[in-house]
Scaffold this active site. Structure first.
Site, PDB file in Angstrom:
ATOM      1  N   TRP A 374       0.844  -1.080  -0.010  1.00 22.41           N
ATOM      2  CA  TRP A 374       0.247   0.093   0.047  1.00 22.41           C
ATOM      3  C   TRP A 374       0.914   1.143   0.000  1.00 22.41           C
ATOM      4  O   TRP A 374       0.589   2.135  -0.545  1.00 22.41           O
ATOM      5  CB  TRP A 374      -0.916  -0.054   1.293  1.00 22.41           C
ATOM      6  CG  TRP A 374      -1.835   1.166   1.350  1.00 22.41           C
ATOM      7  CD1 TRP A 374      -2.988   1.536   0.782  1.00 22.41           C
ATOM      8  CD2 TRP A 374      -1.709   2.444   2.144  1.00 22.41           C
ATOM      9  NE1 TRP A 374      -3.800   2.675   1.003  1.00 22.41           N
ATOM     10  CE2 TRP A 374      -2.715   3.182   1.923  1.00 22.41           C
ATOM     11  CE3 TRP A 374      -1.035   2.568   3.038  1.00 22.41           C
ATOM     12  CZ2 TRP A 374      -2.817   4.157   2.652  1.00 22.41           C
ATOM     13  CZ3 TRP A 374      -1.136   3.614   3.672  1.00 22.41           C
ATOM     14  CH2 TRP A 374      -1.976   4.680   3.611  1.00 22.41           C
ATOM     15  N   HIS A 375       1.889   0.950   0.620  1.00 20.80           N
ATOM     16  CA  HIS A 375       2.918   2.520   0.925  1.00 20.80           C
ATOM     17  C   HIS A 375       3.662   2.669  -0.538  1.00 20.80           C
ATOM     18  O   HIS A 375       3.882   3.577  -0.910  1.00 20.80           O
ATOM     19  CB  HIS A 375       3.770   2.186   1.913  1.00 20.80           C
ATOM     20  CG  HIS A 375       3.337   2.578   3.134  1.00 20.80           C
ATOM     21  ND1 HIS A 375       2.924   1.545   3.992  1.00 20.80           N
ATOM     22  CD2 HIS A 375       3.062   3.538   4.024  1.00 20.80           C
ATOM     23  CE1 HIS A 375       2.298   2.280   5.089  1.00 20.80           C
ATOM     24  NE2 HIS A 375       2.501   3.569   5.297  1.00 20.80           N
TER      25      HIS A 375
END
Length: 574
Positions: A374-375
């Site tokens: 997600w990052h």
């Protein structure tokens, strides 16, 4: 984009040493306050007007301010794709996972494109898309929960379930909610719907009518100007502090030649200040956006029935004091990016685990990987995540086997010496994470290792030494000493709970104390042990099944296996 809109921001950015897009981003946060005030004044009976206003402002931000035509297309692809998956595959148990994979895959493409562009000062759509992934993947799960019997759902699932899909206009308002469009905070559709139809503001009958929150005219949304202005002032303070300190403490300082001229103590100070300066930016941004959400009314979180005080922390995404004064890794991470923690907990960690079973290693691994992907895909992210997971293990052992010596064994009240433990824990936590987050800021693998080497890998060495200590007989010695200490005080040792039946230990957890924060397991060692036990149990079960199958086959064939068995026995005898 509005003609010449870039000119004043570029000029001012050159004067203060920041990017024009970053100033435009802050300007959009400030502009959201008067626009949220207008939104709040749209009649409660006209939710379609609220949605249209939100949609118009959201598109204006993307196109009029930032010229993000590609960004608008990205948001439309993600939102239309998620809605279509929820609509056409609603009856499938795989629907929410299909939505999750689609959204994460779409975002990953943009992460890679941003990484290739390598322009961290420009504003692109990945920040807004990260927020959108949280909102829309949760939306898919909420729709899936709406098709299940309530008896199969937790209280949280019952509260957020969607029995019917929303209208396209309501859904568009949820997607483009402008106070949180670009950087969050994220929230669930059920919360947006209750804000839209004002059912969120209905006061329980147990509350004294005299203590109901004040409203203006016929609006149901309570007055929220004062808490919103406090958030505005606080956010601006953080932003101004960031602008001031960023002229001295940038991540590039850590890999510059001047850093080597400092002594070790000053290097530690600069390393910590670089992390603090970066955090100030996020403190400011998230506090400003939370304030505009409060002004619109969406930050409402109920009223105290005793005092009548309204709580406005529904969308709080950061607790600066909780981070800066954290005495352990869990507190540090739990107070950072709070809504991402909630999303990972409610829509990844607890969803991976089959109903009725306890979340274990697989749930923690899925949560960790989700948080990492997600990052983005910069190597520095994964260096930081890996080291943080080891620090979690060490911190858990210190808290379990060392901290009790500073508490009264009978009452658990702090002893006079605990203030020294607390102070050391504060320093250890802050400097450990100052070291850990450096790769998160530098992003590159080589730059991260260079920065770590210039402070002699102190957090890596300290973590490995601590892990070796707790893997040695010293851990057992500490445990026995705690047991003797408890016995001398006349209390049952803390580890006596291990005598519980296995079925009791396998009950699904209800406390959030054991849940991961930002994808990092609370006790990685315990979960690894559980994973190994689970694998062993699975192998034993398959072996028993195989032996039973072979036995049935032997029985049906007749004497031939007996001869084989006899030959086997003969071999053993020989």
């Amino acid at each position: 984009m509005i003609p010449f809109i870039d000119t004043p921001f570029t000029y001012l950015g050159d004067k203060i040493g920041t990017g024009g897009d970053e100033l435009k981003l802050v300007f959009s946060f400030l502009l959201s306050y008067p626009l949220a005030g207008v939104l709040k004044r749209v009649p409660d009976a006209r939710p379609e007007q609220k949605n249209l206003f939100i949609l118009g402002i959201g598109i204006f931000y993307l196109i009029g301010l930032f010229d993000l035509w590609d960004g608008l297309r990205t948001i439309l692809v993600s939102s239309i794709g998620a809605y279509s998956i929820a609509l056409f595959f609603r009856g499938s148990p795989y629907m929410p996972w299909m939505g999750f994979v689609f959204l994460m895959g779409h975002m990953s493409v943009n992460h890679i494109a941003r990484q290739a562009a390598n322009d961290p000062r420009s504003v692109d759509i990945t920040g807004a898309q990260m927020v959108l992934v949280m909102k829309l993947s949760a939306f898919c799960w909420n729709v899936a929960d709406g098709a299940l019997p309530e008896a199969d759902l937790s209280d949280f699932q019952k509260d957020r379930r969607l029995v019917e899909l929303p209208s396209l206009l309501d859904y568009a308002g949820y997607v483009f909610f402008f106070p949180s469009l670009l950087v969050g905070p994220a929230f669930d559709y059920a919360e947006y719907r209750r804000w839209l139809d004002t059912s969120m503001f209905e006061v329980p009958a147990t509350v004294d009518p005299a203590k109901k929150p004040p409203t203006r005219r016929k609006r149901k949304i309570p007055r929220s100007g004062t808490p919103a202005m406090l958030k505005l002032a606080t956010g601006l303070f953080f932003v101004l502090m960031f602008v001031k300190l960023s002229s001295w403490f940038t991540p590039e300082v850590l890999v510059g030649p001047g850093f080597l001229e400092y002594g070790f103590a000053r290097r530690l100070f600069v390393l910590h200040m670089v992390g603090l300066t970066t955090r100030l930016k996020y403190y400011g941004v998230w506090t400003l956006t939370e304030g505009s959400c409060i002004l619109a009314g969406l930050g409402y979180n109920g009223v105290d029935p005793v005092t009548g005080k309204v709580s406005w922390d529904r969308l709080q995404n950061i607790n600066p004091w909780g981070v800066e004064l954290a005495q352990n890794s869990r507190a540090y991470l739990a107070n950072w990016n709070i809504n991402t923690n909630k999303w990972l907990r409610n829509y990844i960690y607890l969803r991976v685990t089959p109903r009725g079973k306890k979340p274990g290693f697989r749930a923690s691994l899925a949560t960790f990987l989700t948080s990492a992907f997600w990052h983005g895909f910069y190597p520095g992210y994964y260096l930081a995540f890996f080291l943080a997971s080891l620090i979690q293990t060490v911190a858990k052992n210190f808290r379990r086997y060392l901290r009790p010596f500073f508490l009264d064994p009978k009452t658990s009240a702090p002893l006079p010496t605990k203030k020294y433990y607390d102070f050391f824990s504060l320093l250890a936590t802050q400097f450990a994470f100052s070291f850990t987050v450096a790769p998160f800021l530098l992003l590159g693998f080589s730059a991260s290792l260079l920065a770590w080497s210039r402070v002699y890998f102190y957090a890596v060495i300290g973590t490995l030494v601590s892990m070796a200590f707790f893997a040695s007989p010293a851990k057992l010695a500490l445990k026995k000493k705690l047991e003797r200490r408890a016995a001398d005080a006349g209390v049952v040792p803390a580890d006596s709970s291990s005598s519980k039946r296995p079925t009791e230990r396998l009950q699904r957890i209800s406390s959030t104390d054991s849940l991961p924060v930002l994808g990092l397991a609370d006790d990685p060692q315990r979960e690894l042990d559980e994973a190994l036990a689970e694998i062993k149990a699975e192998m034993d079960a398959r072996r028993v099944e195989f032996e039973a199958r072979v036995g049935r086959k032997s029985f049906s064939v007749g004497p031939a296996p007996a001869a084989a068995a006899g030959s086997t026995q003969a071999k053993k005898t020989s």
